[in-house]
Design a protein around this motif. Structure first.
Motif, mmCIF file in Angstrom:
data_model
loop_
_atom_site.group_PDB
_atom_site.id
_atom_site.type_symbol
_atom_site.label_atom_id
_atom_site.label_comp_id
_atom_site.label_asym_id
_atom_site.label_seq_id
_atom_site.Cartn_x
_atom_site.Cartn_y
_atom_site.Cartn_z
ATOM 1 N N ILE A 159 -23.214 36.221 74.210
ATOM 2 C CA ILE A 159 -24.354 35.519 73.634
ATOM 3 C C ILE A 159 -24.490 35.968 72.186
ATOM 4 N N ALA A 160 -24.996 35.079 71.311
ATOM 5 C CA ALA A 160 -25.017 35.381 69.886
ATOM 6 C C ALA A 160 -23.620 35.905 69.504
ATOM 7 N N SER A 161 -23.554 37.047 68.794
ATOM 8 C CA SER A 161 -22.248 37.679 68.584
ATOM 9 C C SER A 161 -22.224 39.041 69.279
ATOM 10 N N LEU A 162 -22.807 39.054 70.468
ATOM 11 C CA LEU A 162 -22.778 40.227 71.336
ATOM 12 C C LEU A 162 -21.724 39.976 72.401
ATOM 13 N N PHE A 163 -20.572 40.609 72.211
ATOM 14 C CA PHE A 163 -19.425 40.365 73.079
ATOM 15 C C PHE A 163 -19.294 41.451 74.145
ATOM 16 N N PRO A 164 -18.635 41.121 75.257
ATOM 17 C CA PRO A 164 -18.512 42.086 76.353
ATOM 18 C C PRO A 164 -17.810 43.381 75.946
ATOM 19 N N ASP A 165 -18.349 44.482 76.462
ATOM 20 C CA ASP A 165 -17.708 45.797 76.340
ATOM 21 C C ASP A 165 -17.455 46.210 74.894
ATOM 22 N N ARG A 166 -18.393 45.852 74.037
ATOM 23 C CA ARG A 166 -18.343 46.274 72.645
ATOM 24 C C ARG A 166 -19.633 47.018 72.308
ATOM 25 N N PRO A 167 -19.609 47.851 71.271
ATOM 26 C CA PRO A 167 -20.787 48.688 70.995
ATOM 27 C C PRO A 167 -22.038 47.909 70.602
ATOM 28 N N VAL A 177 -27.106 43.908 63.525
ATOM 29 C CA VAL A 177 -25.938 44.757 63.315
ATOM 30 C C VAL A 177 -24.762 43.923 62.818
ATOM 31 N N PRO A 178 -23.853 44.545 62.055
ATOM 32 C CA PRO A 178 -22.634 43.856 61.649
ATOM 33 C C PRO A 178 -21.630 43.844 62.789
ATOM 34 N N VAL A 179 -20.792 42.843 62.808
ATOM 35 C CA VAL A 179 -19.719 42.740 63.807
ATOM 36 C C VAL A 179 -18.402 42.586 63.058
ATOM 37 N N ARG A 180 -17.477 43.478 63.337
ATOM 38 C CA ARG A 180 -16.151 43.420 62.741
ATOM 39 C C ARG A 180 -15.100 43.181 63.842
ATOM 40 N N ASP A 181 -14.013 42.529 63.477
ATOM 41 C CA ASP A 181 -12.934 42.263 64.442
ATOM 42 C C ASP A 181 -13.473 41.561 65.683
ATOM 43 N N PRO A 185 -12.833 34.183 66.430
ATOM 44 C CA PRO A 185 -12.912 34.025 64.985
ATOM 45 C C PRO A 185 -14.143 33.223 64.567
ATOM 46 N N PRO A 186 -14.583 33.419 63.329
ATOM 47 C CA PRO A 186 -14.106 34.358 62.313
ATOM 48 C C PRO A 186 -14.448 35.804 62.665
ATOM 49 N N PRO A 187 -13.703 36.749 62.113
ATOM 50 C CA PRO A 187 -13.815 38.136 62.571
ATOM 51 C C PRO A 187 -15.078 38.869 62.148
ATOM 52 N N GLU A 188 -15.696 38.467 61.025
ATOM 53 C CA GLU A 188 -16.872 39.182 60.537
ATOM 54 C C GLU A 188 -18.125 38.341 60.758
ATOM 55 N N ARG A 189 -19.146 38.985 61.333
ATOM 56 C CA ARG A 189 -20.395 38.301 61.677
ATOM 57 C C ARG A 189 -21.549 39.290 61.572
ATOM 58 N N ILE A 190 -22.760 38.766 61.640
ATOM 59 C CA ILE A 190 -23.918 39.615 61.881
ATOM 60 C C ILE A 190 -24.643 39.025 63.091
ATOM 61 N N THR A 191 -25.325 39.865 63.842
ATOM 62 C CA THR A 191 -25.992 39.395 65.048
ATOM 63 C C THR A 191 -27.293 40.141 65.296
ATOM 64 N N MET A 192 -28.278 39.428 65.819
ATOM 65 C CA MET A 192 -29.464 40.089 66.339
ATOM 66 C C MET A 192 -29.063 40.903 67.566
ATOM 67 N N THR A 193 -29.810 41.944 67.814
ATOM 68 C CA THR A 193 -29.528 42.809 68.960
ATOM 69 C C THR A 193 -30.352 42.366 70.175
ATOM 70 N N ARG A 194 -30.051 42.955 71.331
ATOM 71 C CA ARG A 194 -30.744 42.595 72.572
ATOM 72 C C ARG A 194 -32.261 42.768 72.481
ATOM 73 N N PRO A 195 -32.774 43.849 71.876
ATOM 74 C CA PRO A 195 -34.231 43.971 71.813
ATOM 75 C C PRO A 195 -34.907 42.798 71.107
ATOM 76 N N VAL A 196 -34.285 42.269 70.068
ATOM 77 C CA VAL A 196 -34.866 41.134 69.351
ATOM 78 C C VAL A 196 -34.832 39.886 70.229
ATOM 79 N N ILE A 197 -33.679 39.614 70.808
ATOM 80 C CA ILE A 197 -33.544 38.446 71.680
ATOM 81 C C ILE A 197 -34.515 38.529 72.849
#
Length: 260
Positions: A159-167, A177-181, A185-197
């Motif tokens: 959901i959003a850019s919160l992917f499985p088994d990632r920090p 938080v920033p998302v790298r790799d 794709p694309p590899p660089e993103r920013i995403t709201m965290t679970r508390p916000v959602i």
């Protein structure tokens, strides 16, 4: 036996088009109801094919003319860190589908920083968006409580850019938080965290396609949110999975809400 989260509703429409229309009607009804009372409305949008389809369906709803759009603020739960006018931007899709046709004040459109902004940097972009959220924070948290938070769900249940088994999915002390790799794709993103959602009043997950059926089944079965991020999405008042027939293949009958 799996333990189902009974507070989650599942609403089914026959096709993706029917699904988009049904969600759009509910969305506009919600905004009309709030703004008629003079209430400010904060909405978190999402990308993806269904995110755009819902907004395009909303654009044809005659009730949009009666809404005071100065009371409505739009945000994005995640954004791709690419050039401002890139077709990969979630906000560009949203603008083309609906927002450009509405008299929404520019200051009510809370766009995340882009890679071609002055002094662009991924970490700085995440910090900048968190600061923007904090401008509309409420007493117990530095971000607004969204009236509606739209989310798409990937075949991997992200959901959003919160992917499985990632920090990123485990972060609780920051709003963005920033998302790298990124696995997608694309590899660089920013995403709201679970508390916000999860501080949103209503979390609406819009899902279409047979390739999403397994992810939906796991999310409803109460799987670990670290491995199935969609399982951890929950609104404070309502959590609704709006799905088409194809995505609903593994939904237990007792979870289907035929009246909502």
């Amino acid at each position: 036996m799996p333990e189902f989260w009974v507070e989650k509703r599942v609403v089914i429409a026959p096709t993706p088009r029917d699904l988009a229309d049904a969600v759009a009607r509910r969305f506009i009804a919600r905004v009309v109801k709030r703004t008629e009372r003079g209430k400010v409305v904060h909405v978190s949008l999402t990308g993806g094919s269904m995110g755009g389809a819902v907004l395009a369906a909303a654009a044809s709803d005659a009730r949009i003319a009666q809404i005071d759009w100065s009371l409505v603020h739009f945000w994005w739960s995640d954004e791709r860190f690419v050039a401002r006018e890139s077709s990969d931007r979630n906000d560009k899709q949203s603008r083309e589908a609906l927002l450009d046709s509405l008299p929404v004040p520019r200051e009510n459109l809370h766009f995340a920083p882009a890679s071609d902004d002055t002094d662009a940097d991924l970490d700085a972009a995440a910090e900048s968006y968190a600061r923007e959220l904090s401008r509309f924070g409420i007493p117990d948290r530095p971000w607004p409580a969204f009236d509606v938070c739209f989310l798409g769900v990937g075949p991997d249940a992200h959901i959003a850019s919160l992917f499985p088994d990632r920090p990123e999915i485990q972060v609780t002390d920051r709003a963005v938080v920033p998302v790298r790799d990124s696995p997608k794709p694309p590899p660089e993103r920013i995403t709201m965290t679970r508390p916000v959602i999860n501080s949103s009043k209503r979390v609406w997950l819009v899902i279409a396609g047979a390739d999403k059926a397994a992810a939906l089944g796991l999310a409803l079965a109460g799987a670990s949110y670290e491995s199935v991020p969609a399982a951890g999405a929950k609104g404070t008042q309502r959590t609704v999975f709006f799905v088409d027939d194809a995505a609903a293949a593994e939904v237990p009958p007792e979870l289907i809400d035929r009246e909502y």
